[in-house]
Design a protein around this motif. Structure first.
Motif, PDB file in Angstrom:
ATOM      1  N   GLU A 172      36.247  35.209  42.521  1.00  0.00           N
ATOM      2  CA  GLU A 172      36.917  36.508  42.550  1.00  0.00           C
ATOM      3  C   GLU A 172      35.971  37.594  42.017  1.00  0.00           C
ATOM      4  O   GLU A 172      35.867  38.678  42.577  1.00  0.00           O
ATOM      5  CB  GLU A 172      38.184  36.441  41.696  1.00  0.00           C
ATOM      6  CG  GLU A 172      39.131  37.584  41.956  1.00  0.00           C
ATOM      7  CD  GLU A 172      40.335  37.527  41.046  1.00  0.00           C
ATOM      8  OE1 GLU A 172      41.434  37.429  41.567  1.00  0.00           O
ATOM      9  OE2 GLU A 172      40.159  37.556  39.818  1.00  0.00           O
ATOM     10  N   GLN A 174      32.745  37.438  42.015  1.00  0.00           N
ATOM     11  CA  GLN A 174      31.668  37.600  42.997  1.00  0.00           C
ATOM     12  C   GLN A 174      32.110  38.513  44.147  1.00  0.00           C
ATOM     13  O   GLN A 174      31.358  39.373  44.596  1.00  0.00           O
ATOM     14  CB  GLN A 174      31.280  36.203  43.537  1.00  0.00           C
ATOM     15  CG  GLN A 174      30.182  36.197  44.573  1.00  0.00           C
ATOM     16  CD  GLN A 174      28.837  36.582  43.992  1.00  0.00           C
ATOM     17  OE1 GLN A 174      28.595  36.438  42.801  1.00  0.00           O
ATOM     18  NE2 GLN A 174      27.962  37.119  44.829  1.00  0.00           N
ATOM     19  N   SER A 175      33.389  38.289  44.583  1.00  0.00           N
ATOM     20  CA  SER A 175      33.879  39.086  45.717  1.00  0.00           C
ATOM     21  C   SER A 175      34.093  40.552  45.325  1.00  0.00           C
ATOM     22  O   SER A 175      34.094  41.428  46.186  1.00  0.00           O
ATOM     23  CB  SER A 175      35.174  38.491  46.266  1.00  0.00           C
ATOM     24  OG  SER A 175      36.193  38.645  45.319  1.00  0.00           O
ATOM     25  N   LEU A 176      34.252  40.811  44.014  1.00  0.00           N
ATOM     26  CA  LEU A 176      34.449  42.190  43.563  1.00  0.00           C
ATOM     27  C   LEU A 176      33.160  42.800  42.990  1.00  0.00           C
ATOM     28  O   LEU A 176      33.182  43.800  42.307  1.00  0.00           O
ATOM     29  CB  LEU A 176      35.576  42.266  42.531  1.00  0.00           C
ATOM     30  CG  LEU A 176      36.985  42.045  43.084  1.00  0.00           C
ATOM     31  CD1 LEU A 176      38.010  41.988  41.973  1.00  0.00           C
ATOM     32  CD2 LEU A 176      37.363  43.135  44.086  1.00  0.00           C
ATOM     33  N   THR A 177      32.042  42.125  43.260  1.00  0.00           N
ATOM     34  CA  THR A 177      30.739  42.686  42.882  1.00  0.00           C
ATOM     35  C   THR A 177      30.114  43.278  44.132  1.00  0.00           C
ATOM     36  O   THR A 177      29.897  42.596  45.118  1.00  0.00           O
ATOM     37  CB  THR A 177      29.825  41.592  42.281  1.00  0.00           C
ATOM     38  OG1 THR A 177      30.445  41.085  41.112  1.00  0.00           O
ATOM     39  CG2 THR A 177      28.451  42.137  41.929  1.00  0.00           C
TER      40      THR A 177
ATOM     41  N   ASN B  31      33.982  47.020  51.429  1.00  0.00           N
ATOM     42  CA  ASN B  31      33.399  46.949  50.087  1.00  0.00           C
ATOM     43  C   ASN B  31      33.196  48.344  49.503  1.00  0.00           C
ATOM     44  O   ASN B  31      33.389  48.550  48.306  1.00  0.00           O
ATOM     45  CB  ASN B  31      32.071  46.187  50.118  1.00  0.00           C
ATOM     46  CG  ASN B  31      32.289  44.686  50.063  1.00  0.00           C
ATOM     47  OD1 ASN B  31      33.385  44.223  49.779  1.00  0.00           O
ATOM     48  ND2 ASN B  31      31.251  43.929  50.341  1.00  0.00           N
ATOM     49  N   ILE B  34      36.462  49.453  48.188  1.00  0.00           N
ATOM     50  CA  ILE B  34      36.765  48.820  46.893  1.00  0.00           C
ATOM     51  C   ILE B  34      36.053  49.594  45.779  1.00  0.00           C
ATOM     52  O   ILE B  34      36.613  49.857  44.722  1.00  0.00           O
ATOM     53  CB  ILE B  34      36.342  47.322  46.905  1.00  0.00           C
ATOM     54  CG1 ILE B  34      37.207  46.513  47.867  1.00  0.00           C
ATOM     55  CG2 ILE B  34      36.406  46.710  45.500  1.00  0.00           C
ATOM     56  CD1 ILE B  34      36.736  45.088  48.108  1.00  0.00           C
ATOM     57  N   LYS B  39      38.310  49.521  42.143  1.00  0.00           N
ATOM     58  CA  LYS B  39      38.792  48.140  41.964  1.00  0.00           C
ATOM     59  C   LYS B  39      37.635  47.181  41.726  1.00  0.00           C
ATOM     60  O   LYS B  39      37.835  45.996  41.499  1.00  0.00           O
ATOM     61  CB  LYS B  39      39.575  47.702  43.211  1.00  0.00           C
ATOM     62  CG  LYS B  39      40.932  48.350  43.317  1.00  0.00           C
ATOM     63  CD  LYS B  39      41.626  47.906  44.579  1.00  0.00           C
ATOM     64  CE  LYS B  39      42.950  48.634  44.756  1.00  0.00           C
ATOM     65  NZ  LYS B  39      43.523  48.415  46.083  1.00  0.00           N
ATOM     66  N   VAL B  40      36.435  47.721  41.811  1.00  0.00           N
ATOM     67  CA  VAL B  40      35.241  46.895  41.702  1.00  0.00           C
ATOM     68  C   VAL B  40      35.082  46.336  40.280  1.00  0.00           C
ATOM     69  O   VAL B  40      35.447  46.986  39.307  1.00  0.00           O
ATOM     70  CB  VAL B  40      34.008  47.731  42.141  1.00  0.00           C
ATOM     71  CG1 VAL B  40      33.690  48.831  41.153  1.00  0.00           C
ATOM     72  CG2 VAL B  40      32.812  46.870  42.384  1.00  0.00           C
ATOM     73  N   ARG B  41      34.597  45.065  40.192  1.00  0.00           N
ATOM     74  CA  ARG B  41      34.408  44.428  38.888  1.00  0.00           C
ATOM     75  C   ARG B  41      32.983  44.680  38.374  1.00  0.00           C
ATOM     76  O   ARG B  41      32.763  44.829  37.187  1.00  0.00           O
ATOM     77  CB  ARG B  41      34.673  42.916  39.058  1.00  0.00           C
ATOM     78  CG  ARG B  41      34.913  42.109  37.822  1.00  0.00           C
ATOM     79  CD  ARG B  41      36.262  42.334  37.147  1.00  0.00           C
ATOM     80  NE  ARG B  41      37.430  41.982  37.922  1.00  0.00           N
ATOM     81  CZ  ARG B  41      37.931  40.748  38.034  1.00  0.00           C
ATOM     82  NH1 ARG B  41      37.348  39.743  37.453  1.00  0.00           N
ATOM     83  NH2 ARG B  41      39.023  40.527  38.720  1.00  0.00           N
ATOM     84  N   ALA B  42      32.021  44.726  39.321  1.00  0.00           N
ATOM     85  CA  ALA B  42      30.618  44.958  38.945  1.00  0.00           C
ATOM     86  C   ALA B  42      29.881  45.602  40.110  1.00  0.00           C
ATOM     87  O   ALA B  42      30.301  45.461  41.259  1.00  0.00           O
ATOM     88  CB  ALA B  42      29.952  43.633  38.593  1.00  0.00           C
ATOM     89  N   ILE B  43      28.794  46.315  39.777  1.00  0.00           N
ATOM     90  CA  ILE B  43      27.991  46.942  40.835  1.00  0.00           C
ATOM     91  C   ILE B  43      26.528  46.518  40.658  1.00  0.00           C
ATOM     92  O   ILE B  43      26.003  46.551  39.537  1.00  0.00           O
ATOM     93  CB  ILE B  43      28.186  48.482  40.862  1.00  0.00           C
ATOM     94  CG1 ILE B  43      27.343  49.114  41.963  1.00  0.00           C
ATOM     95  CG2 ILE B  43      27.908  49.143  39.521  1.00  0.00           C
ATOM     96  CD1 ILE B  43      27.737  50.533  42.323  1.00  0.00           C
ATOM     97  N   ARG B  44      25.924  46.076  41.743  1.00  0.00           N
ATOM     98  CA  ARG B  44      24.522  45.646  41.685  1.00  0.00           C
ATOM     99  C   ARG B  44      23.620  46.869  41.552  1.00  0.00           C
ATOM    100  O   ARG B  44      23.917  47.930  42.124  1.00  0.00           O
ATOM    101  CB  ARG B  44      24.156  44.870  42.952  1.00  0.00           C
ATOM    102  CG  ARG B  44      24.788  43.520  43.037  1.00  0.00           C
ATOM    103  CD  ARG B  44      24.189  42.707  44.177  1.00  0.00           C
ATOM    104  NE  ARG B  44      24.935  41.471  44.327  1.00  0.00           N
ATOM    105  CZ  ARG B  44      25.977  41.305  45.129  1.00  0.00           C
ATOM    106  NH1 ARG B  44      26.376  42.310  45.872  1.00  0.00           N
ATOM    107  NH2 ARG B  44      26.599  40.157  45.198  1.00  0.00           N
TER     108      ARG B  44
END
Lengths: 178, 73
Positions: A172, A174-177, B31, B34, B39-44
């Protein structure tokens, strides 16, 4: 991924067949108990009983078959979970919360199987000897290493469920990165 | 979350559409959506770098720390 899907499909079909065969096999072995070779028929009665102690007649066979259905029910429940699990794998749903739940339930069903095995052993010994004269009726139960292996397997499956849950969390994340 | 993504503001300033940016930085529109919605958890770093390059801005223009303000609102 295609390999997982193909193997999952084959296994799901095998589990569906097993789900149908298991209760039928239980009925058949008790129905034809008298015609079975000793090696097989001995496995159906509790280990602490010998063939001279037991009464095999249509009534005891029917009751023993019904008692064994308790254990068969647990096997069928576990097979049903495996069918659902591999159906999800077929649809590429691997690290999902549903699968984690199925794994956890599988672990608990192994525990339940071991418990039911002992209950069925007690019931079978009572059923097969309750027509004996007083003093010759037996209630038998035996714990062995195999039971511990069963309980250990249950613990391992529950641990796998926990690891799968972590896997789901990572997927999850990973999919939100982006 | 105490971090706000101001990507839509920058897109409006640069008069660029989401799908254009998604194509330029090589991510899907889904993406990017998102990311825009927070809603994103992390950004590269590579994604952030590409966004800054194509929108000609700084990471601070895209990301803003609002602390407890957002929760109070």
């Amino acid at each position: 991924m295609n390999k997982i899907r193909s193997i999952s499909r084959k296994l799901r079909v095998a589990f569906i067949i097993a789900l149908i065969i298991t209760p039928l096999l239980n009925i058949l072995v008790w129905m034809f108990y008298d015609r079975l070779p000793d090696e097989i028929s001995m496995t159906l009665i509790p280990h602490s009983l010998n063939l001279n102690q037991i009464n095999i007649n249509p009534l005891t066979k029917t009751l023993a078959c019904l008692a064994a259905m308790l254990q068969v029910g647990v096997i069928m429940y576990a097979l049903n979970l495996l069918i659902k699990l591999f159906k999800n794998y077929e649809q590429n749903q691997i690290f999902t919360t549903t699968n984690v739940t199925y794994y956890r339930r599988l672990g608990y069903s192994v525990f339940l199987y071991v418990i039911c095995d002992k209950i069925v052993e007690i019931l079978t010994s009572i059923i097969l000897t309750f027509q004996n004269p007083v003093g010759h009726r037996v209630m038998a139960v035996k714990f062995s290493g195999a039971d511990l292996v069963g309980l250990g397997t249950g613990v391992v499956i529950i641990l796998i469920a926990w690891i799968m849950n972590e896997g789901h969390r990572l997927q999850e994340e990973q999919s939100l990165t982006i | 979350m105490a971090l706000v993504v101001n990507l839509d503001v920058m897109l409006a300033k640069r008069k660029m559409r989401s799908n254009q940016l998604a194509q330029l930085i090589g991510i899907t529109e889904q993406n990017l959506s998102i990311l825009k919605n927070g809603k994103v958890r992390a950004i590269r770093f590579t994604t952030l770098e590409a966004i800054c390059k194509h929108l000609d801005c700084q990471p601070g223009d895209i990301l803003e720390y609002v602390g407890d303000r957002l929760e109070q609102e």
